[in-house]
Design a protein around this motif. Structure first.
Motif, short mmCIF file in Angstrom:
data_model
loop_
_atom_site.label_atom_id
_atom_site.label_comp_id
_atom_site.label_asym_id
_atom_site.label_seq_id
_atom_site.Cartn_x
_atom_site.Cartn_y
_atom_site.Cartn_z
N LEU A 1 -14.57 12.06 21.73
CA LEU A 1 -15.87 12.70 21.96
C LEU A 1 -16.35 13.41 20.70
CD1 LEU A 1 -15.25 14.09 25.56
CD2 LEU A 1 -16.69 12.14 24.92
N LEU A 2 -15.43 14.00 19.96
CA LEU A 2 -15.78 14.65 18.69
C LEU A 2 -16.33 13.61 17.71
CD1 LEU A 2 -15.83 17.18 16.90
CD2 LEU A 2 -13.47 16.65 16.28
N ASP A 3 -15.67 12.46 17.60
CA ASP A 3 -16.16 11.40 16.71
C ASP A 3 -17.55 10.92 17.13
OD1 ASP A 3 -13.90 11.47 15.12
OD2 ASP A 3 -12.98 9.71 16.05
N LEU A 4 -17.76 10.77 18.43
CA LEU A 4 -19.06 10.31 18.94
C LEU A 4 -20.15 11.35 18.68
CD1 LEU A 4 -17.80 8.74 22.28
CD2 LEU A 4 -18.70 7.49 20.29
N ARG A 5 -19.78 12.62 18.77
CA ARG A 5 -20.73 13.69 18.46
C ARG A 5 -21.06 13.70 16.98
NH1 ARG A 5 -20.61 18.73 16.80
NH2 ARG A 5 -18.36 18.95 16.87
N ARG A 6 -20.04 13.58 16.14
CA ARG A 6 -20.26 13.55 14.68
C ARG A 6 -21.11 12.36 14.25
NH1 ARG A 6 -14.15 15.13 12.85
NH2 ARG A 6 -14.39 17.38 13.06
N ALA A 7 -20.99 11.26 14.98
CA ALA A 7 -21.77 10.06 14.67
C ALA A 7 -23.20 10.16 15.20
CB ALA A 7 -21.09 8.82 15.25
N GLY A 8 -23.51 11.23 15.89
CA GLY A 8 -24.87 11.43 16.39
C GLY A 8 -25.17 10.69 17.68
N LEU A 9 -24.14 10.32 18.43
CA LEU A 9 -24.36 9.60 19.69
C LEU A 9 -24.31 10.52 20.90
CD1 LEU A 9 -22.22 6.41 18.96
CD2 LEU A 9 -24.70 6.69 18.76
N LEU A 10 -23.65 11.67 20.77
CA LEU A 10 -23.55 12.63 21.86
C LEU A 10 -23.95 14.01 21.39
CD1 LEU A 10 -20.04 11.90 23.51
CD2 LEU A 10 -22.29 11.33 24.43
N HIS A 11 -24.51 14.79 22.31
CA HIS A 11 -24.70 16.24 22.14
C HIS A 11 -23.62 16.90 22.96
CE1 HIS A 11 -28.69 16.33 20.35
NE2 HIS A 11 -29.18 15.57 21.31
N SER A 12 -23.11 18.01 22.48
CA SER A 12 -22.19 18.78 23.31
C SER A 12 -22.86 20.11 23.61
CB SER A 12 -20.85 18.98 22.62
OG SER A 12 -21.00 19.73 21.44
N HIS A 13 -22.70 20.57 24.83
CA HIS A 13 -23.24 21.85 25.28
C HIS A 13 -22.07 22.69 25.74
CE1 HIS A 13 -27.34 20.21 25.20
NE2 HIS A 13 -26.77 19.11 25.61
N ARG A 14 -21.97 23.89 25.19
CA ARG A 14 -20.85 24.78 25.51
C ARG A 14 -21.13 25.60 26.77
NH1 ARG A 14 -17.29 25.90 20.87
NH2 ARG A 14 -18.04 24.61 19.18
N GLY A 15 -20.09 26.21 27.26
CA GLY A 15 -20.22 27.13 28.38
C GLY A 15 -19.74 26.53 29.69
N ALA A 16 -19.81 27.36 30.71
CA ALA A 16 -19.34 26.95 32.03
C ALA A 16 -20.11 25.75 32.56
CB ALA A 16 -19.45 28.11 33.01
N ASP A 17 -21.38 25.68 32.23
CA ASP A 17 -22.20 24.56 32.68
C ASP A 17 -22.34 23.49 31.59
OD1 ASP A 17 -22.65 25.71 35.16
OD2 ASP A 17 -24.36 26.86 34.40
N GLY A 18 -21.49 23.55 30.59
CA GLY A 18 -21.58 22.64 29.45
C GLY A 18 -21.03 21.26 29.76
N GLY A 19 -21.10 20.43 28.74
CA GLY A 19 -20.61 19.06 28.85
C GLY A 19 -21.24 18.23 27.76
N TYR A 20 -21.31 16.93 27.99
CA TYR A 20 -21.82 15.99 27.00
C TYR A 20 -23.02 15.24 27.54
CZ TYR A 20 -17.59 16.92 24.41
OH TYR A 20 -16.61 17.54 23.69
N ALA A 21 -23.95 14.93 26.62
CA ALA A 21 -25.13 14.15 26.95
C ALA A 21 -25.41 13.19 25.79
CB ALA A 21 -26.34 15.07 27.15
N LEU A 22 -26.02 12.07 26.09
CA LEU A 22 -26.41 11.12 25.06
C LEU A 22 -27.50 11.73 24.19
CD1 LEU A 22 -26.72 7.81 27.14
CD2 LEU A 22 -24.73 8.66 25.90
N THR A 23 -27.53 11.36 22.92
CA THR A 23 -28.59 11.84 22.03
C THR A 23 -29.84 10.96 22.11
OG1 THR A 23 -27.72 10.55 20.18
CG2 THR A 23 -26.99 12.85 20.38
N ARG A 24 -29.66 9.75 22.59
CA ARG A 24 -30.77 8.80 22.73
C ARG A 24 -30.65 8.13 24.09
NH1 ARG A 24 -28.49 6.79 17.64
NH2 ARG A 24 -28.09 4.82 18.68
#
Length: 157
Positions: free
Chosen positions: A53-76
């Motif tokens: 997930l870190l690699d996908l985020r660094r590649a600009g494919l995922l956004h990460s949102h922190r916190g209790a309600d956080g998680g991952y979302a596509l950037t496009r």
């Protein structure tokens, strides 16, 4: 083509994020996919998935949102992210020869023609993975996880 566990896991995770409605269309962010949930649903070791997930985020494919309600979302949107994008994000070159990208494979003498073969293989793979989007895969996903039985051909009488 060799598909590593890392590449397979990355694609499965991206598909799960896309299926959850995890963003990708500008202002609207759907349900965020949590790493622990992705790992459980896709049967991926969590510690391994976190690196992916870190690699996908660094590649600009995922956004990460922190916190209790956080998680991952596509950037496009899912129809703008190809299988090739994901494979390159986690594995680099699509094809390698002796650990080097196919473009760098060099041969001499009678083996000189192998460079053309490896480049053709690379081109064929790129054509498939760069024209297949996450949305394409989600559209073709079965409605249930139960495999459809294949009819057994009847032997001629």
């Amino acid at each position: 083509m060799f598909v590593s566990a890392r590449s397979d896991y990355a694609l499965r995770a991206m598909l799960a994020v896309a299926a959850a409605g995890g963003g990708g269309d500008g202002d609207r962010v759907g349900e965020l996919a949590k790493a622990a949930s992705l790992a459980e649903v896709q049967d991926i070791p969590l510690s391994f998935l976190q690196g992916i997930l870190l690699d996908l985020r660094r590649a600009g494919l995922l956004h990460s949102h922190r916190g209790a309600d956080g998680g991952y979302a596509l950037t496009r949107p899912a129809d703008e992210i190809t299988v090739g994008d994901v494979l390159r994000a986690v594995g680099g070159s699509l094809t390698t020869v002796r650990g080097l990208p196919a473009e760098r494979a060099g041969y001499h003498g009678v083996a000189a023609g192998l460079t053309d073969v490896w480049l053709a293989v690379h081109g064929a793979i790129a054509t498939v993975v760069d024209s297949t989007t996450l949305a394409d895969l989600l559209t073709h996903a079965p409605a249930s996880s139960t495999p459809t039985p294949t009819p057994t051909p009847t032997p001629p009488a």
